[in-house]
Design a protein around this motif. Structure first.
Motif, PDB file in Angstrom:
ATOM      1  N   GLN A  95      -0.340  -5.487   5.525  1.00  0.00           N
ATOM      2  CA  GLN A  95       0.687  -5.276   4.502  1.00  0.00           C
ATOM      3  C   GLN A  95       1.961  -4.688   5.111  1.00  0.00           C
ATOM      4  O   GLN A  95       3.072  -5.116   4.770  1.00  0.00           O
ATOM      5  N   GLN A  96       1.799  -3.734   6.010  1.00  0.00           N
ATOM      6  CA  GLN A  96       2.971  -3.132   6.641  1.00  0.00           C
ATOM      7  C   GLN A  96       3.712  -4.140   7.523  1.00  0.00           C
ATOM      8  O   GLN A  96       4.950  -4.170   7.547  1.00  0.00           O
ATOM      9  N   ILE A  97       2.961  -4.976   8.212  1.00  0.00           N
ATOM     10  CA  ILE A  97       3.589  -6.008   9.055  1.00  0.00           C
ATOM     11  C   ILE A  97       4.319  -7.026   8.199  1.00  0.00           C
ATOM     12  O   ILE A  97       5.437  -7.463   8.524  1.00  0.00           O
ATOM     13  N   ASN A  98       3.713  -7.401   7.072  1.00  0.00           N
ATOM     14  CA  ASN A  98       4.368  -8.347   6.159  1.00  0.00           C
ATOM     15  C   ASN A  98       5.653  -7.764   5.587  1.00  0.00           C
ATOM     16  O   ASN A  98       6.668  -8.463   5.464  1.00  0.00           O
ATOM     17  N   LYS A  99       5.637  -6.482   5.247  1.00  0.00           N
ATOM     18  CA  LYS A  99       6.846  -5.839   4.746  1.00  0.00           C
ATOM     19  C   LYS A  99       7.946  -5.834   5.791  1.00  0.00           C
ATOM     20  O   LYS A  99       9.122  -6.045   5.477  1.00  0.00           O
ATOM     21  N   LEU A 100       7.547  -5.627   7.025  1.00  0.00           N
ATOM     22  CA  LEU A 100       8.527  -5.643   8.107  1.00  0.00           C
ATOM     23  C   LEU A 100       9.104  -7.022   8.310  1.00  0.00           C
ATOM     24  O   LEU A 100      10.323  -7.197   8.503  1.00  0.00           O
ATOM     25  N   ASN A 101       8.255  -8.056   8.211  1.00  0.00           N
ATOM     26  CA  ASN A 101       8.722  -9.430   8.376  1.00  0.00           C
ATOM     27  C   ASN A 101       9.662  -9.861   7.249  1.00  0.00           C
ATOM     28  O   ASN A 101      10.563 -10.702   7.451  1.00  0.00           O
ATOM     29  N   GLU A 102       9.462  -9.276   6.056  1.00  0.00           N
ATOM     30  CA  GLU A 102      10.288  -9.639   4.920  1.00  0.00           C
ATOM     31  C   GLU A 102      11.683  -9.022   4.997  1.00  0.00           C
ATOM     32  O   GLU A 102      12.609  -9.477   4.319  1.00  0.00           O
ATOM     33  N   LYS A 103      11.834  -7.992   5.813  1.00  0.00           N
ATOM     34  CA  LYS A 103      13.151  -7.368   5.949  1.00  0.00           C
ATOM     35  C   LYS A 103      14.041  -8.210   6.827  1.00  0.00           C
ATOM     36  O   LYS A 103      13.605  -8.884   7.766  1.00  0.00           O
ATOM     37  N   GLU A 104      15.311  -8.156   6.548  1.00  0.00           N
ATOM     38  CA  GLU A 104      16.286  -8.861   7.387  1.00  0.00           C
ATOM     39  C   GLU A 104      16.620  -7.979   8.583  1.00  0.00           C
ATOM     40  O   GLU A 104      17.123  -6.879   8.438  1.00  0.00           O
ATOM     41  N   LEU A 105      16.321  -8.500   9.758  1.00  0.00           N
ATOM     42  CA  LEU A 105      16.570  -7.731  10.990  1.00  0.00           C
ATOM     43  C   LEU A 105      17.942  -8.087  11.552  1.00  0.00           C
ATOM     44  O   LEU A 105      18.427  -9.176  11.391  1.00  0.00           O
TER      45      LEU A 105
END
Length: 301
Positions: A291-301
């Motif tokens: 879940q934490q990795i998915n949240k990170l992937n959903e953010k615009e870097l």
């Protein structure tokens, strides 16, 4: 000679166990050893089953290490007994050399800094003793004029105390009025009165667990990981209480089986060193990491 080395190891162990803060320089100068030998001895202590704490810049050996726990059962006082003994000594007014030595020994072995004034010593000893009797007899108590910073109030609380925590500075109790388990600080109690009422909610008592990452809850999860040298070294340095859960797996890996109260603290640690850590057990923790990795992937870097 071997007996000289053993004497230095024992003297170092005594210094690290005393209720004092010593820097590496202090220890090396007192024992006339090099820094290299100091760290060598620390590693030997860890391998022997002692828990070494590093709160920069100080080192200590925890008294709850497995060896000390066995020793405590044979020769040591509980902190409640130590407080009571100090109270008895203070009341006698005896200032003989023998009594002074006993006080010094208690101060070295037990954290009695909270007992600064005579009045505070007597009141705290009374509160601890009353709570101890309540737990032993499974009876309720009234916490008189308990000061709560959360509710900004001072009031009496009727509770069922069932567990001392944090070196007898706190007591875990079931509060009758709220129907909740709470942790009460002894320093905020004006008095403790033992009531002639037995526990009525023992089945609702819940212990509070605090994990090595300093997160607390009434429930725990057991996480199992395989860690490399880098992550293991950082875990030992940043979270010394984790030492007891670390076991060697091979020459370059360590197995960690650790209870945690929250996935937040351990999650931050694992995600920051994901290349050096493999999570072996606890499906709930694996889901949390995803879940934490998915949240990170959903953010615009």
């Amino acid at each position: 000679m071997r007996h000289d080395k053993l004497e230095r190891e024992l003297n170092l162990l005594l210094m690290l166990t005393e209720n004092h803060n010593y820097t590496v320089q202090d220890i090396c100068e007192r024992l006339d050893i090099s820094r290299r030998n100091f760290y060598y001895y620390l590693e030997f202590f860890r391998l022997a089953g002692f828990t070494v704490e590093h709160s920069k810049p100080f080192y200590r050996v925890r008294k709850d290490s497995p060896f000390f726990r066995k020793l405590d059962e044979i020769v040591h006082f509980t902190e409640d007994e130590a407080i009571t003994l100090r109270q008895i000594l203070d009341k006698t007014g005896d200032e003989s050399i023998q009594v002074q030595r006993i006080r010094q020994k208690l101060d070295r072995l037990y954290d009695l800094n909270i007992l600064d004034s005579v009045e505070l010593k007597q009141q705290l000893a009374h509160n601890v003793s009353t709570l101890y009797e309540a737990i032993k007899q499974q009876r309720m108590v009234r916490l008189v004029a308990y000061s709560s910073p959360h509710s900004n109030s001072v009031s009496d609380r009727v509770v069922e105390p069932f567990l001392f925590m944090n070196g007898n500075r706190e007591v875990r109790s079931f509060e009758i009025s709220s129907g909740m388990n709470k942790t009460f600080k002894l320093s905020r109690m004006q008095d403790v009165v033992l009531l002639d009422v037995v526990w009525q909610h023992a089945d609702r008592h819940r212990q509070l667990f605090t994990d090595v990452f300093m997160f607390s809850s009434e429930q725990q999860h057991t996480v199992q990981m395989l860690m490399g040298r880098l992550s293991t070294s950082l875990l030992r340095e940043e979270f010394p209480r984790a030492e007891r859960y670390i076991e060697p797996a091979d020459d370059s890996h360590w197995r960690v089986t650790m209870p945690v109260s929250s996935f937040v603290g351990i999650g931050r640690f694992v995600l920051g060193l994901f290349q050096d850590i493999e999570v072996l057990g606890c499906s709930e923790f694996k889901d949390y990491l995803r879940q934490q990795i998915n949240k990170l992937n959903e953010k615009e870097l």
